[in-house]
Design an enzyme around this catalytic site. Structure first.
Site, PDB file in Angstrom:
ATOM      1  N   ARG A 147      77.643  18.227  38.059  1.00 25.70           N
ATOM      2  CA  ARG A 147      76.222  17.880  37.987  1.00 25.70           C
ATOM      3  C   ARG A 147      75.489  18.164  39.289  1.00 25.70           C
ATOM      4  O   ARG A 147      76.074  18.585  40.273  1.00 25.70           O
ATOM      5  CB  ARG A 147      76.108  16.381  37.681  1.00 25.70           C
ATOM      6  CG  ARG A 147      76.881  15.930  36.481  1.00 25.70           C
ATOM      7  CD  ARG A 147      75.998  15.407  35.418  1.00 25.70           C
ATOM      8  NE  ARG A 147      74.777  14.817  35.922  1.00 25.70           N
ATOM      9  CZ  ARG A 147      74.436  13.555  35.735  1.00 25.70           C
ATOM     10  NH1 ARG A 147      75.240  12.740  35.104  1.00 25.70           N
ATOM     11  NH2 ARG A 147      73.276  13.103  36.188  1.00 25.70           N
ATOM     12  N   ASP A 166      72.471  14.485  30.069  1.00 24.17           N
ATOM     13  CA  ASP A 166      72.276  15.375  31.214  1.00 24.17           C
ATOM     14  C   ASP A 166      72.218  16.857  30.845  1.00 24.17           C
ATOM     15  O   ASP A 166      71.670  17.644  31.597  1.00 24.17           O
ATOM     16  CB  ASP A 166      73.374  15.150  32.261  1.00 24.17           C
ATOM     17  CG  ASP A 166      74.779  15.328  31.684  1.00 24.17           C
ATOM     18  OD1 ASP A 166      74.883  15.692  30.511  1.00 24.17           O
ATOM     19  OD2 ASP A 166      75.753  15.098  32.414  1.00 24.17           O
ATOM     20  N   TYR A 214      83.956  12.727  30.985  1.00 24.92           N
ATOM     21  CA  TYR A 214      84.066  12.070  29.683  1.00 24.92           C
ATOM     22  C   TYR A 214      85.558  11.880  29.454  1.00 24.92           C
ATOM     23  O   TYR A 214      86.309  12.864  29.441  1.00 24.92           O
ATOM     24  CB  TYR A 214      83.520  12.957  28.573  1.00 24.92           C
ATOM     25  CG  TYR A 214      82.011  13.053  28.535  1.00 24.92           C
ATOM     26  CD1 TYR A 214      81.252  12.040  27.967  1.00 24.92           C
ATOM     27  CD2 TYR A 214      81.360  14.169  29.043  1.00 24.92           C
ATOM     28  CE1 TYR A 214      79.867  12.138  27.909  1.00 24.92           C
ATOM     29  CE2 TYR A 214      79.978  14.274  28.988  1.00 24.92           C
ATOM     30  CZ  TYR A 214      79.240  13.249  28.435  1.00 24.92           C
ATOM     31  OH  TYR A 214      77.875  13.341  28.370  1.00 24.92           O
ATOM     32  N   PRO A 228      78.356  12.373  22.468  1.00 26.26           N
ATOM     33  CA  PRO A 228      77.515  13.101  23.431  1.00 26.26           C
ATOM     34  C   PRO A 228      78.162  14.331  24.061  1.00 26.26           C
ATOM     35  O   PRO A 228      77.503  15.058  24.785  1.00 26.26           O
ATOM     36  CB  PRO A 228      77.222  12.040  24.497  1.00 26.26           C
ATOM     37  CG  PRO A 228      78.263  11.010  24.373  1.00 26.26           C
ATOM     38  CD  PRO A 228      78.891  11.128  23.024  1.00 26.26           C
TER      39      PRO A 228
HETATM   40  P1  FAD Z   1      66.465   7.184  23.068  1.00 23.16           P
HETATM   41  O1  FAD Z   1      66.742   8.012  24.265  1.00 23.16           O
HETATM   42  O2  FAD Z   1      67.456   6.171  22.665  1.00 23.16           O
HETATM   43  O3  FAD Z   1      65.076   6.487  23.313  1.00 23.16           O
HETATM   44  C1  FAD Z   1      64.599   5.470  22.471  1.00 23.16           C
HETATM   45  C2  FAD Z   1      63.561   4.674  23.226  1.00 23.16           C
HETATM   46  O4  FAD Z   1      62.988   3.742  22.310  1.00 23.16           O
HETATM   47  C3  FAD Z   1      64.152   3.858  24.373  1.00 23.16           C
HETATM   48  O5  FAD Z   1      63.378   4.073  25.527  1.00 23.16           O
HETATM   49  C4  FAD Z   1      64.071   2.422  23.883  1.00 23.16           C
HETATM   50  O6  FAD Z   1      63.816   1.500  24.922  1.00 23.16           O
HETATM   51  C5  FAD Z   1      62.907   2.469  22.920  1.00 23.16           C
HETATM   52  N1  FAD Z   1      62.967   1.483  21.849  1.00 23.16           N
HETATM   53  C6  FAD Z   1      64.023   1.133  21.109  1.00 23.16           C
HETATM   54  N2  FAD Z   1      63.694   0.216  20.198  1.00 23.16           N
HETATM   55  C7  FAD Z   1      62.384  -0.014  20.357  1.00 23.16           C
HETATM   56  C8  FAD Z   1      61.460  -0.847  19.702  1.00 23.16           C
HETATM   57  N3  FAD Z   1      61.819  -1.639  18.690  1.00 23.16           N
HETATM   58  N4  FAD Z   1      60.184  -0.842  20.131  1.00 23.16           N
HETATM   59  C9  FAD Z   1      59.795  -0.054  21.165  1.00 23.16           C
HETATM   60  N5  FAD Z   1      60.639   0.760  21.816  1.00 23.16           N
HETATM   61  C10 FAD Z   1      61.913   0.789  21.407  1.00 23.16           C
HETATM   62  N6  FAD Z   1      72.284  14.326  24.804  1.00 23.16           N
HETATM   63  C11 FAD Z   1      72.151  15.606  25.231  1.00 23.16           C
HETATM   64  O7  FAD Z   1      71.364  16.361  24.666  1.00 23.16           O
HETATM   65  N7  FAD Z   1      72.863  16.098  26.245  1.00 23.16           N
HETATM   66  C12 FAD Z   1      73.756  15.320  26.902  1.00 23.16           C
HETATM   67  O8  FAD Z   1      74.376  15.783  27.838  1.00 23.16           O
HETATM   68  C13 FAD Z   1      73.946  13.984  26.489  1.00 23.16           C
HETATM   69  N8  FAD Z   1      74.787  13.181  27.118  1.00 23.16           N
HETATM   70  C14 FAD Z   1      74.838  11.865  26.801  1.00 23.16           C
HETATM   71  C15 FAD Z   1      75.659  11.062  27.525  1.00 23.16           C
HETATM   72  C16 FAD Z   1      75.744   9.719  27.236  1.00 23.16           C
HETATM   73  C17 FAD Z   1      76.689   8.907  28.025  1.00 23.16           C
HETATM   74  C18 FAD Z   1      74.949   9.161  26.191  1.00 23.16           C
HETATM   75  C19 FAD Z   1      75.019   7.687  25.900  1.00 23.16           C
HETATM   76  C20 FAD Z   1      74.125   9.973  25.466  1.00 23.16           C
HETATM   77  C21 FAD Z   1      74.059  11.334  25.747  1.00 23.16           C
HETATM   78  N9  FAD Z   1      73.235  12.192  25.037  1.00 23.16           N
HETATM   79  C22 FAD Z   1      73.145  13.493  25.409  1.00 23.16           C
HETATM   80  C23 FAD Z   1      72.453  11.704  23.921  1.00 23.16           C
HETATM   81  C24 FAD Z   1      71.034  11.376  24.316  1.00 23.16           C
HETATM   82  O9  FAD Z   1      70.979  10.414  25.335  1.00 23.16           O
HETATM   83  C25 FAD Z   1      70.281  10.850  23.118  1.00 23.16           C
HETATM   84  O10 FAD Z   1      70.558  11.632  21.993  1.00 23.16           O
HETATM   85  C26 FAD Z   1      68.778  10.889  23.389  1.00 23.16           C
HETATM   86  O11 FAD Z   1      68.455  10.022  24.450  1.00 23.16           O
HETATM   87  C27 FAD Z   1      68.001  10.494  22.146  1.00 23.16           C
HETATM   88  O12 FAD Z   1      66.647  10.469  22.442  1.00 23.16           O
HETATM   89  P2  FAD Z   1      65.659   9.550  21.616  1.00 23.16           P
HETATM   90  O13 FAD Z   1      64.340   9.720  22.256  1.00 23.16           O
HETATM   91  O14 FAD Z   1      65.797   9.858  20.179  1.00 23.16           O
HETATM   92  O15 FAD Z   1      66.215   8.068  21.775  1.00 23.16           O
END
Ligand code: FAD
Length: 707
Positions: free
Chosen positions: A296, A50, A304, A383
């Protein structure tokens, strides 16, 4: 479902989370043929990340959707630190600090859930890709880059011998199209207060990856006809999260450690007598753990909460954490213990999850600069500092324009090496930061100065304040490379060049020319006025992320005759037939589509006009006349004060200076205002001479020698 028996794309993106969407967004802006697939059937609607840091908002603004996030989000202005009072032991507010360090950006940290942010990207990708014609004729629906949900790769091959051929498609990927049932994650629906809540545990690091299960299930279905296709790609991005399938195919590892600390997350509308519930709070209790409060949008508050946990036998003689003990009820019960004597409960629960704290970073970010990894696929951490989504998007923000300019034949592939050199260091810094921060957060407060195991609240406050600069994303400082001309980090050759690895860098001394700017950092923003219509603009608003480089000429006081002569001579060179501006621009393309020229002078606006500038600074188009949006002035506005850009940038108002900015707003080069020769040799290091395009793609080796 069969899409194409054999389709060729420039870029294949695996994963449509924040990192994958940022990459697709760049491709849509730059008109690059792209597919993006995600194994999930739908996008997310609540929960997850978020926090948006100020650098991320600057980036969103450069893609023209910053205002959507700014308006919809909750703005966080103050952090309150709550600790047990040293005398009474009762929880009390010990301190307050600003949430974002004042004056580091025109934006401050805000919160808005990931689903909305992904929506902004999807809208931008649709609009841009239709306009630029990524996958078909511009203006048609076929041109659109669409996220293909329920599609995942099942095999990957890399033809290494073709890696150096920029026109080759060395990557072959089999894609499997899933049924709706296969693409829907198994989620536990919790009944809380009569309300059915879908949790986020399936995306948490406490859950095992289900990719192989999904593939197995899909394999077991007899009718596979038409559900598999082969895609050939020039470049691929693995943005598929912490369990990254792409990373596993490359054999790369996440290195680091995890801790025993387990945290729960609740998104609720709180009913409470705690006075700072609409502030960001760090609450350390005497011995029951800690809570972080994040106010929020829509009256929601995220908590958290550190959990006191139960371990069970792991089957091999050790202990593992018992996931079944985590429910919204156990999480809020922890919060109630930590926050007493204050009361907190809820009627409405929006989302919840739990995660284990750990810090890991990928040992490599790229295979032969053909396959790249970004986001959680190469760095995972806790996070609470609100970093993951921001840094993940910023990885892809760093990579996207580089891949686009190589695909389009504007730059040679040497620039792609800088993705790993620039972003892996950021990931390492992030891991170190999170390691320190989360331990300070999870520890109990020290009882007194002799209590060495406890955390001193002064140390915690200090870490929070220093951490805020890092967390804002503004401190990012890229090292010397072919696209960052700064000295110090490479081996000096004594001839104005330095060598870094196998790259020869041209280094320019920018000492004292712009003391408020640093090569390697992003361009800060102050207000300047448009010379032609007096409208004030934040300087960053002139730096849209559309794939173009910018040469910014701070022309100084052009009333001064000697200064005006310098400007005219520079204009002659920049406007010349063999100027790098021309050599880098394909014939028929708009004059500013590869390298744009901006200027800002310091003479009074009312004593000057755009015609005091040579024509190259205000180009002419036979269909629509002069370009009035390139010449600016550092002067008083009617309604928005004086931006004092020269003063803030530390530029001499008479002599000025010139600055080269990358397409992602980072400063590549600072030099004398009229140092054409040095600008020319900078671009010569990696840009492709468009006259030789189609034949050998060479850098503009024999570009303008006129300088
Ligand atoms: P992801 O968001 O994990 O996206 C990966 C995508 O790939 C997903 O849609 C998944 O379905 C897809 N995928 C996976 N495997 C495959 C496959 N084999 N083939 C095809 N598709 C696939 N970050 C912040 O900056 N600020 C915050 O406030 C924050 N709060 C958070 C709170 C919580 C509770 C959590 C759990 C995380 C938080 N984060 C926060 C971290 C943040 O959510 C992640 O760092 C971020 O989503 C990472 O982005 P990404 O695109 O690398 O990966």
């Amino acid at each position: 479902v069969q899409r194409n028996a054999d389709s060729h794309v420039d870029v294949l993106i695996v994963g449509a989370g924040p990192a994958g969407l940022m990459m697709a967004n760049w491709m849509s802006r730059c008109g690059v043929k792209t597919r993006i697939v995600d194994k999930r059937g739908t996008k997310i609607f609540n929960g997850q990340a978020d926090g948006l840091q100020c650098r991320t908002l600057e980036i969103f603004d450069s893609f023209s959707f910053g205002h959507r996030a700014w308006i919809e989000s909750n703005h966080m202005l103050e952090i309150c630190l709550w600790n047990p009072d040293p005398k009474t032991g009762v929880l009390a507010r010990g301190d307050r600090i600003p949430d974002t360090i004042p004056n580091i950006s025109r934006f401050q940290q805000v919160v808005l859930h990931q689903g909305r942010i992904e929506r902004f990207f999807l809208d931008a990708i649709r609009e841009n890709s239709i306009e630029t014609g990524c996958n078909g004729e511009p203006g048609t629906k076929e041109a659109e880059i669409k996220v293909e949900h329920g599609v995942l790769p099942t095999s990957f091959q890399f033809e290494e011998s073709a890696a150096d051929d920029e026109d080759a498609y060395p990557l072959t990927v089999q894609l499997r199209h899933l049924t709706e049932e296969e693409a829907t994650p198994t989620q536990k629906a919790t009944l809380a207060n009569g309300q059915s809540i879908v949790d986020g545990l399936f995306r948490s690091n406490l859950s095992a990856d289900d990719t192989q299960d999904v593939i197995n299930l899909s394999n077991s279905i007899a009718d596979k006809a038409g559900r598999t296709e082969t895609v050939k790609a020039k470049y691929m991005l693995g943005a598929d999260g912490a369990h990254s399938w792409v990373r596993q195919q490359l054999g790369f590892k996440l290195e680091g450690e995890s801790t025993d600390y387990i945290w729960g997350v609740l998104d609720i509308i709180p009913i409470t007598d705690f006075p700072d519930i609409r502030m960001r709070c760090a609450i350390h209790s005497e011995s029951s753990g800690s809570v972080m409060v994040i106010p929020r949008e829509n009256k929601l508050v995220r908590l958290y909460i550190q959990l006191t946990t139960t371990n069970v036998e792991d089957g091999s003689g050790g202990k593992k954490f018992d996931r079944s003990t985590i429910t919204p009820e156990t999480i809020i019960a922890s919060a109630q213990r930590i926050m007493q004597p204050y009361k907190i409960e809820y009627r409405y629960l929006d989302w919840w999850t739990a995660y284990q704290i750990g810090q890991r970073v990928g040992n490599s970010f790229s295979l032969h600069e053909r396959v790249f990894l970004a986001g959680d696929a190469v760095h995972t951490h806790s996070p609470k500092a609100g970093q993951g989504m921001n840094v993940s998007m910023q990885d892809a923000y760093n990579l996207g324009w580089k891949v686009a300019s190589v695909v389009k034949g504007q730059a040679n592939c040497s620039i792609l090496k800088t993705y790993q050199s620039e972003r892996r260091r950021i990931a390492q810094d992030l891991i170190e930061f999170d390691h320190r921060f989360s331990r300070l957060f999870s520890g109990r407060p020290a009882k007194d100065v002799m209590d060495e195991e406890g955390i001193s609240m002064d140390v915690f406050k200090d870490a929070f304040e220093k951490g805020n600069m890092f967390a804002s994303g503004i401190a990012v400082d890229y090292g010397a490379s072919v696209i960052v001309a700064k000295s110090g980090s490479a081996k000096d050759q004594g001839d104005g060049t330095e060598v870094l690895g196998d790259e020869k860098l041209r280094v320019v001394s920018s000492d004292g020319l712009a003391t408020g700017l640093e090569v390697g950092k992003r361009m800060p923003s102050f207000k300047v006025l448009n010379q032609a219509d007096a409208r004030p603009w934040h300087f960053q608003e002139l730096l849209k992320s559309n794939g173009t480089w910018r040469v910014v000429v701070f022309a100084g006081d052009i009333r001064d005759a000697a200064q005006k002569r310098r400007l005219d001579r520079l204009g002659e060179k920049l406007g010349g037939e063999d100027s790098f501006l021309r050599l880098c621009t394909p014939s028929g393309a708009r004059y500013d589509s590869v390298i744009g020229l901006l200027s800002c002078h310091s003479a009074p606006r009312q004593e000057t006009t755009i015609f005091d500038f040579p024509e190259v600074f205000r180009p002419w188009d036979e269909n629509d006349g002069w370009d009035y949006w390139k010449v600016h002035v550092d002067d008083q506005s009617y309604h928005e004060g004086h931006g004092q850009a020269y003063k803030n940038y530390g530029i001499n108002p008479t002599r000025g200076c010139s600055v080269i900015l990358r397409p992602d707003q980072y400063i590549s080069w600072i030099g004398e205002m009229d140092d054409y020769k040095s600008m020319d040799s900078f671009f010569r290091g990696f840009m492709v001479d468009q006259r030789t395009k189609g034949g050998a793609k060479t850098a503009i080796a024999e570009g303008s020698k006129k300088g």
